[in-house]
Design an enzyme around this catalytic site. Sequence first.
Site, PDB file in Angstrom:
ATOM      1  N   ASP A 179       0.871  -1.171   0.000  1.00  0.00           N
ATOM      2  CA  ASP A 179       0.000   0.000   0.000  1.00  0.00           C
ATOM      3  C   ASP A 179       0.924   1.241   0.000  1.00  0.00           C
ATOM      4  OD1 ASP A 179      -2.367   1.586   0.546  1.00  0.00           O
ATOM      5  OD2 ASP A 179      -1.728   1.663   2.648  1.00  0.00           O
ATOM      6  N   ASP A 207      -1.246  -0.650   6.011  1.00  0.00           N
ATOM      7  CA  ASP A 207      -1.458  -0.048   7.330  1.00  0.00           C
ATOM      8  C   ASP A 207      -2.905  -0.184   7.788  1.00  0.00           C
ATOM      9  OD1 ASP A 207      -2.351   1.891   5.419  1.00  0.00           O
ATOM     10  OD2 ASP A 207      -2.303   3.408   6.993  1.00  0.00           O
ATOM     11  N   ASP A 225      -0.175   5.175   1.091  1.00  0.00           N
ATOM     12  CA  ASP A 225      -0.358   6.121   2.197  1.00  0.00           C
ATOM     13  C   ASP A 225      -0.395   5.379   3.524  1.00  0.00           C
ATOM     14  OD1 ASP A 225      -0.624   8.589   3.381  1.00  0.00           O
ATOM     15  OD2 ASP A 225      -2.365   9.197   2.188  1.00  0.00           O
TER      16      ASP A 225
HETATM   17 MG   LIG Z   1      -2.859   3.045   3.666  1.00  0.00          MG
END
Ligand SMILES: [Mg+2]
Length: 263
Positions: free
Chosen positions: A20, A217, A22
């Site tokens: 991923d 995240d 961000d």
């Molecule tokens: Mg993310």
Amino acid sequence: MVERNGNLLGWPAVKGIISDLDGVVYRGEVGIRDAIQAFNNWERTGIPYAFVTNNSTRSPEDVAEKLRFFGVTVTPERIVTSSLVAAQMMKERWPPRTPVFVIGAPALYNAIAAAGFEITDRSPEVIVMGLDRNISHRKLCVAVDALLAGATLIGTNPDLLLPTANGFELGAGAMLTAVSAATRVRPIVLGKPEPHMIETALQRLGTPRESTLMIGDQVATDIQAGKRAGLYSVLVTTGVAEPEEPGLSPPDIVIESLSEIPT
Ligand SMILES: [Mg+2]
């Protein structure tokens, strides 16, 4: 390192990385130093990596440029966006020049047009919805009319809320839900937690599923997508999410920094 089940030897032999963006490589406009260093190391040692993003408003070229700004080298071919997988999936199901109505950003329009579809508001057979910051009542009415006449509804991603510097903004999934509720048409939804983007990234890497990591995240999107695709899933705590979310499969491992990945 935060361990799961006390197992330090649980890591597979890592041959490829899907990640991923961000919350993993950067937070908003700030790069995450350990992560940038880790990707540079993998670049040097020949471990291929690819990025997957639910963001339908950026092209792979845009994302590659942003990553270059943070010091991570990657070609646009190694960036899989939800716009791209939407176009790819449509190409498998509908013939060229099928009339399609697009609600979304220019990156989504371009991906759908590049796949050979005719973008039109006249009797479209497919409605594709991504994040559109210029969405209007008229656009929604075009979509609703077509859906009530039997068109298929596709959503680039299910995100309801997107974190911003000051709070949240409405995501593509919120408008998709509204249109779906009004017409009682169930959408085909791409993006994480669905595994389509992971499968595309795996094909591009050419690495074995069992020795490719999925790093993210967020448990609800990144980790679930990784699990559904059968990858070893790694939650890094540099983003916004809680490591445990009730009712969802937990990650295979939780780490605080990408430097903990044994490669
Ligand atoms: Mg993310």
